[in-house]
Design a protein around this motif. Structure first.
Motif, short mmCIF file in Angstrom:
data_model
loop_
_atom_site.label_atom_id
_atom_site.label_comp_id
_atom_site.label_asym_id
_atom_site.label_seq_id
_atom_site.Cartn_x
_atom_site.Cartn_y
_atom_site.Cartn_z
N ARG A 39 -0.41 -13.32 -1.65
CA ARG A 39 -1.26 -12.22 -1.18
C ARG A 39 -0.58 -11.43 -0.05
N THR A 126 2.42 -11.67 16.08
CA THR A 126 1.89 -10.95 14.92
C THR A 126 0.51 -10.38 15.24
N TYR A 129 0.85 -7.47 17.56
CA TYR A 129 1.43 -6.34 16.82
C TYR A 129 0.34 -5.59 16.07
N TYR A 130 -0.53 -6.35 15.40
CA TYR A 130 -1.63 -5.73 14.65
C TYR A 130 -2.59 -5.01 15.57
N TYR A 134 -2.86 -1.15 14.91
CA TYR A 134 -4.02 -0.70 14.17
C TYR A 134 -5.23 -0.39 15.04
N SER A 137 -9.33 -0.34 14.32
CA SER A 137 -9.64 -0.61 12.92
C SER A 137 -9.32 -2.05 12.49
N ASP A 139 -9.71 -5.69 11.57
CA ASP A 139 -10.80 -6.58 11.16
C ASP A 139 -10.33 -7.99 11.55
N LEU A 142 -10.51 -10.99 9.07
CA LEU A 142 -9.53 -10.78 7.99
C LEU A 142 -8.11 -11.00 8.51
N GLN B 130 3.95 -7.90 9.26
CA GLN B 130 3.35 -6.85 10.07
C GLN B 130 3.37 -5.50 9.35
N TYR B 131 4.36 -5.27 8.52
CA TYR B 131 4.48 -3.97 7.87
C TYR B 131 5.10 -4.14 6.50
N GLU B 175 0.15 1.93 3.24
CA GLU B 175 0.41 1.55 4.62
C GLU B 175 -0.39 2.44 5.57
N ASN B 176 -0.64 1.93 6.76
CA ASN B 176 -1.49 2.61 7.72
C ASN B 176 -0.95 3.96 8.15
N LYS B 177 0.40 4.10 8.16
CA LYS B 177 1.00 5.34 8.62
C LYS B 177 0.88 6.45 7.58
N PHE B 197 -6.19 -0.51 7.53
CA PHE B 197 -5.90 -1.92 7.82
C PHE B 197 -6.59 -2.85 6.83
N SER B 198 -7.90 -2.57 6.58
CA SER B 198 -8.66 -3.52 5.77
C SER B 198 -8.27 -3.51 4.30
N ARG B 200 -4.99 -2.65 3.11
CA ARG B 200 -3.55 -2.75 2.83
C ARG B 200 -3.16 -4.09 2.19
N ASN B 201 -3.90 -5.15 2.53
CA ASN B 201 -3.57 -6.45 1.92
C ASN B 201 -3.85 -6.46 0.42
#
Lengths: 177, 279
Positions: A39, A126, A129-130, A134, A137, A139, A142, B130-131, B175-177, B197-198, B200-201
């Motif tokens: 995932r 990590t 970084y998020y 972000y 936004s 979550d 998550l 992270q990206y 991606e967020n950008k 963000f929510s 992208r996974n």
């Protein structure tokens, strides 16, 4: 007559081995690990290698190997704005101190105890970084269940094989005192 | 702490690293790539390319043989014949797949005669969680510039986010950008497809800035609108999977599943030039 022995061939070999390790880790992290991702989350194989090098070969070696690996990894697979080299430098130095304070025979135990702490510290990086990238936004549930926790678990699973390979490759340069 | 301050090697390494990180980040913010990143990219890209090839081959080898094992279990009598024919089928599938891919690429080239394309292979993917970026084996020497759109015959992949001499990096649309001017093909309503963000996974993105009471349904095709000068008009982005409201219930958005399966692509096309159509 005084005998002089040159250290340069050994030093050159050491550099060559570290550069080989650096390239190997970078290539595996950017080509093989994305294929093993579940995932979208993949293990970090560089961190266990840096900590192994630091604990067994000293803080200077660990820090230098960490920072170089961080730079190469960031240049090859990063987004351009990263403090990864500094994170790995710090981990390399701290890992080296852990190794220096442990008895030669207890280094593996030191590695086993400190590794989850280093992985947790990387997870913290990590997380930040998020949060920075972000902003509002994020979550958080998550982020924790979908990224931080899987990254921690996958890296823990990958750490022991990486340790074994790194330890084997670096065995000629390990400090035994 | 005393040990740290006494250790000149660590102090010097830290100072040099700080300078390099600051310089690299500053250049990156200005949209430039530092010489160090460029040199490392040039040195490592061919090795990455070779590793990708090896892992591709190994992956296809194992998947082929796991299929074979299943067939063997189902029918032991046909074991030898299956083994012989499987090799032939595998070779034929490779040839057919390659042929289909080339046809598709030729099709899209014929469809958009005003586009100038450069073919590229994906040599690596993002190094962390992270990206998400993909590294391509085309760089500034091949005429690649930052912001150029990247597509496959299935649809839009993203745009070039960073360019080195022999490599470049793609920022995927989820991606967020990423922000892409878009419209719904059926109703013609305009919006912006952006990464969040929510989502992208799940490798999905959000169609936002739609008008009040938008005419959008599940399954609607979403295309690029040509606004924003990065993407030409009419490229297929994906299909609407779900209609959602924002957290305050004031804005209706749509979750869009990209047409491109990002985990499966290995070959892309970079649009290096196109004619802007004004209507």
């Amino acid at each position: 007559m005084k005998q002089y022995t040159s250290k340069s061939p050994n030093t050159a070999l050491k550099f060559a081995v570290y550069i080989f390790m650096l390239i190997l880790l970078t290539v595996l992290q950017t080509t093989l690990m994305p294929r093993l991702a579940i995932r979208g989350v993949m293990p970090d194989i560089v961190l266990p290698a840096v900590i192994t090098a630091a604990i067994y070969c000293g803080e200077n070696t660990g820090a230098l190997f960490g920072v170089c690996t961080g730079f190469v990894l960031e240049a090859v697979g990063g987004s351009g704005l990263s403090i990864l080299p500094l994170i790995y430098l710090a981990f390399g130095y701290i890992g080296g101190r852990v190794g220096a304070n442990a008895r030669t025979t207890a280094r593996f135990a030191a590695w086993c105890i400190s590794m989850p702490l280093f992985i947790s510290a990387k997870s913290l990086f990590t997380f930040f970084y998020y949060v920075i990238s972000y902003g509002h936004s994020v979550d958080y549930p998550l982020l924790f269940t979908g990224i931080i926790l899987p990254e921690f678990i996958y890296t823990c699973i990958a750490a022991l094989p990486v340790f074994a390979v790194t330890r084997l490759i670096l065995s000629p340069f390990i400090n035994t005192k | 702490m005393k040990n740290l301050l006494k250790n000149k090697f660590i102090l010097i390494t830290t100072v040099i690293s700080l300078i390099l990180v600051a310089t690299t980040s500053f250049l990156s913010m200005l949209g430039y790539t530092s010489y160090i990143r460029n040199a490392i990219g040039v040195a490592v890209t061919p090795i990455q390319n070779a590793a990708e090839y090896v892992f591709d081959s190994v992956g296809s080898f194992f998947s082929k043989h796991s299929d074979y094992d299943e067939i063997k279990k189902e029918n032991e009598e046909l074991k030898r014949r299956i083994k012989e024919s499987e090799e032939k089928i595998y070779q034929a599938e490779l040839a057919v797949g390659e042929n289909e891919k080339l046809k598709e690429y030729l099709g899209i080239k014929n469809e958009h005669t005003d586009f100038v394309f450069t073919d590229a292979n994906i040599t690596g993917r993002g190094d962390g969680n992270q990206y998400t970026v993909c590294t391509l084996d085309r760089g500034s020497v091949h005429g690649i510039e930052k912001g150029m759109p990247v597509i496959t015959p299935d649809g839009v992949v993203g745009c070039i986010g960073e360019v080195g001499i022999t490599w470049s990096k793609v920022i995927p649309i989820f991606e967020n950008k990423s922000n892409v001017g878009a419209f719904v093909e059926r109703s013609g309503q305009f919006g912006i497809v952006e990464g969040t963000f929510s989502l992208r996974n799940d490798r999905t993105c959000l169609l936002t800035y739609l008008p009040q009471d938008p005419d959008v349904q599940n399954g609607d095709r979403v295309l690029t609108s040509g606004e924003g000068s990065t993407y030409p008009k009419g490229l297929f982005i994906g299909t609407v999977r779900e209609i959602v409201s924002d957290e305050y219930g004031r804005q209706t958005n749509a979750v869009v599943t990209p047409a491109v399966d990002f985990s499966a692509i290995s070959h892309v096309m970079i649009i290096t030039d196109y004619e802007t159509v004004y209507e």
